[in-house]
Every structure is written in C-alpha cells, then in structure tokens.
Design an enzyme around this catalytic site. Structure first.
Site, PDB file in Angstrom:
ATOM      1  N   SER A  61       0.798  -1.232   0.000  1.00  0.00           N
ATOM      2  CA  SER A  61       0.000   0.000   0.000  1.00  0.00           C
ATOM      3  C   SER A  61       0.827   1.277   0.000  1.00  0.00           C
ATOM      4  O   SER A  61       0.242   2.373  -0.046  1.00  0.00           O
ATOM      5  CB  SER A  61      -0.953   0.008   1.195  1.00  0.00           C
ATOM      6  OG  SER A  61      -2.065  -0.836   0.944  1.00  0.00           O
ATOM      7  N   LYS A  64      -0.156   3.737  -2.641  1.00  0.00           N
ATOM      8  CA  LYS A  64      -1.165   4.789  -2.550  1.00  0.00           C
ATOM      9  C   LYS A  64      -0.549   6.179  -2.477  1.00  0.00           C
ATOM     10  O   LYS A  64      -1.248   7.175  -2.740  1.00  0.00           O
ATOM     11  CB  LYS A  64      -2.072   4.533  -1.359  1.00  0.00           C
ATOM     12  CG  LYS A  64      -2.924   3.268  -1.485  1.00  0.00           C
ATOM     13  CD  LYS A  64      -3.871   3.132  -0.319  1.00  0.00           C
ATOM     14  CE  LYS A  64      -4.733   1.876  -0.429  1.00  0.00           C
ATOM     15  NZ  LYS A  64      -3.980   0.640  -0.140  1.00  0.00           N
ATOM     16  N   SER A 118      -5.454   3.452   4.540  1.00  0.00           N
ATOM     17  CA  SER A 118      -5.136   2.478   3.497  1.00  0.00           C
ATOM     18  C   SER A 118      -6.381   1.776   2.956  1.00  0.00           C
ATOM     19  O   SER A 118      -6.368   0.575   2.677  1.00  0.00           O
ATOM     20  CB  SER A 118      -4.125   1.444   4.005  1.00  0.00           C
ATOM     21  OG  SER A 118      -3.251   1.050   2.972  1.00  0.00           O
ATOM     22  N   LYS A 225       2.832   6.698   5.293  1.00  0.00           N
ATOM     23  CA  LYS A 225       2.090   5.639   4.592  1.00  0.00           C
ATOM     24  C   LYS A 225       2.657   4.297   4.996  1.00  0.00           C
ATOM     25  O   LYS A 225       3.872   4.089   4.975  1.00  0.00           O
ATOM     26  CB  LYS A 225       2.170   5.786   3.065  1.00  0.00           C
ATOM     27  CG  LYS A 225       1.239   4.818   2.355  1.00  0.00           C
ATOM     28  CD  LYS A 225      -0.220   5.216   2.542  1.00  0.00           C
ATOM     29  CE  LYS A 225      -1.186   4.064   2.329  1.00  0.00           C
ATOM     30  NZ  LYS A 225      -1.231   3.096   3.423  1.00  0.00           N
TER      31      LYS A 225
END
Length: 310
Positions: A61, A64, A118, A225
């Site tokens: 992820s 992203k 997420s 993140k």
C-alpha cells in the site's frame, strides 16, 4: 583571499554536521530489522543511510502515495462527489471494504481514507474516475515514476494489492520528496482519525491512521504511509522532524506490524547518539532469511548490497 577560503571551509564543515554539531554517526552502528531501507534529509538526493536501497521489491500500500500524487497532479476537483463503483476484478486478498457500492464521497475524502487508513476500495474509485479510467490511471502512475527518476519502479494497480507493484527504497525517497510538496498529502496522510460522511444512501464510517507515530507529538510526522502484503512484509514511508530537521525514512520488508516503527526509533537514536540499538531475535531472523533469499535470486546486474551514509 586566505580569510575567504578559511570561512568557506568552516561553512562546509558546519553543513556536513547533523543538528547539534556532532559528527555524523557510523552507518555500521545502525542495525535495522527491515530488509531494505533509506534515510535522507527531506529534499536531498543523497541518503544519510542505505540498506539494499536499489533493489526493486513489492511495496504493497505504499503504492497509494503515488496514487495520491497522480490525483493531485491531475488537478481534479477534490470537492467533487464520486460514485463508488465495483472493482473490475476482485483481488485475491485484502479486498474487504465497508464502503457501499453505489454510494458517493468527495474525491478529497476518498484520497484521505486511502492515505491515512489504506482504504483499498477508495484508491480504486479514485482511479476509476480518472480520465481513461483505471487503465489510464495506472499509465499515469508509471509516467509520473519516470518523470521523478524512479528507474526501478513499476505500477500495475492503484491500491497496492498486487505484489507486482514494485519500487526500490531509493526510488521511494524520490516519491516522498515529490509528494511532500502537496499540503493535501501531508494533511491527509497524517490525519489521526476521520469520520467519512457518504451520500446516496447517507451513512458514516469511522477510520483511524495506520501509523501510531502520527499520534506522538515528539515525532512531528508530516507524511506517512504504511503497507503490508505477504510478499512485501511490513513497510513504512514517513517524514518526521524528531530533531528539528525533516527526515524522509523508507523501511521495506519487516517482520511484524511494529517492526518498521521500531526501525524509525533506531534511526532516531542513531542520529541523536550514534547508537542504533538492537533488533529483536524474531525480527532479525526474518531479515536474515529474506536477505539470504534475495541474494540467491538477485540479478548480478543490480550490483552488491549497499550500506552508506552521506
């Protein structure tokens, strides 16, 4: 003339020292649990520390962050209400979402949920509403990577559910530097908690941030993140200001959910004291096994492992 060169020499010496005026710590004293890592002062190309930083690996992820970058680069209105559309193909794993198909949420709020919590379906919806749809969005992701000099990166989906989304730690430093320039990414990715208010039908969903360090004032996190797949291990990219200067940190392929957080703490201690601390036995064994597997399959053209400091 002598005075001028003397002053320039003193200036270069000062600039070569970290905050506090101490000598830069020895990278050999820093032990991390992550298989791949890179640490740099935000905005600088040359890392303070690297560990297998040029190897392209699954990033889960962390993808992203590129999704957010492409959305904001496109100039699309963040207050536009987007309809939640079903995925074209159901992913083999991590596909569950509480968001209802057919409901609507503003683009900016979908982006916030994708970054802070997420939310995978949110990332899919953002891509689906891009000019050219999902296919056009993925092409834009790879074009952006090329522009940013992310030479070891490849994207095939906007959420990171595919292990074929790959990048190196050094590439991700470049992405972090570019993404941090957007105040929306800084705000959305570090939002501690959020209640999303959907329309058509009306309902609300609560979300929390996947990085516990955003709740700790002493870290002063300005970008974050996290990511996880079986193939990628635990991953984290983050910009924090624990010592008064912004540091970009990338940790890829760690053992447990708290292991990248532990690596961030070890980096902080290393920069402040020169001591990097120790790694728990299970996490260290995981790193050794993954590193050994990587060494046996890595193409010779990628070169030797690297550990260095600026």
């Amino acid at each position: 003339m002598l005075t001028r060169w003397f002053c320039l020499g003193i200036l270069c010496l000062i600039l070569s020292l970290p905050a506090g005026g101490h000598e830069r710590p020895d990278p050999g004293s820093l032990q991390l649990a992550s298989v791949h890592a890179a640490v740099a002062v935000l905005g600088e190309d040359r890392p303070l520390y690297e560990k297998r930083a040029d190897v392209a690996v699954p990033i889960a992820s962390l993808t992203k962050l590129m999704t957010a970058y492409v959305v904001l680069e496109s100039g699309a209105a963040l207050d536009e209400w987007l309809t939640v559309v079903p995925r074209e193909q159901t992913p083999a794993k991590n596909a569950y979402s509480r968001i209802r198909i057919g409901s609507r949420l503003q683009r900016g709020e979908l982006l916030r949920l994708a970054l802070m919590s997420s939310e995978n379906l949110a990332a899919h919806v953002l891509a689906a509403h891009h000019p050219g749809g999902r296919k056009g969005f993925v092409a834009a992701m790879n074009e952006a990577a090329q522009r940013l000099g992310m030479t070891r990166s490849r994207f095939v989906d906007p959420s990171g559910l595919s292990p074929d989304n790959r990048a190196s730690a050094r590439d991700l430093l470049r992405l972090v530097n570019a993404a941090h320039a957007y105040p929306e990414i800084r705000e959305y990715s570090t939002t501690p908690a959020r209640t999303a208010r959907f329309r058509g039908p009306r309902y609300t969903l609560g979300y929390g941030n996947t990085n516990p360090l955003v709740h700790r004032a002493g870290w002063r996190v300005t970008l974050s993140k996290t990511g996880y797949l079986n193939e990628s291990g635990r991953c984290l990219v983050m910009v924090a200001n624990p010592g008064g200067r912004p540091l970009a940190m990338v940790f890829l392929n760690s053992f447990g959910s708290r292991t990248p957080i532990g690596d961030a703490g070890r980096v902080r201690r290393w920069l402040e004291t020169g001591e990097g601390g120790s790694v728990a036995g299970a996490a260290l064994e995981y790193e050794r096994r993954r590193a050994a597997a990587l060494k046996s399959t890595r193409p010779a053209a990628e070169g030797p492992e690297s550990m260095s400091r600026r």
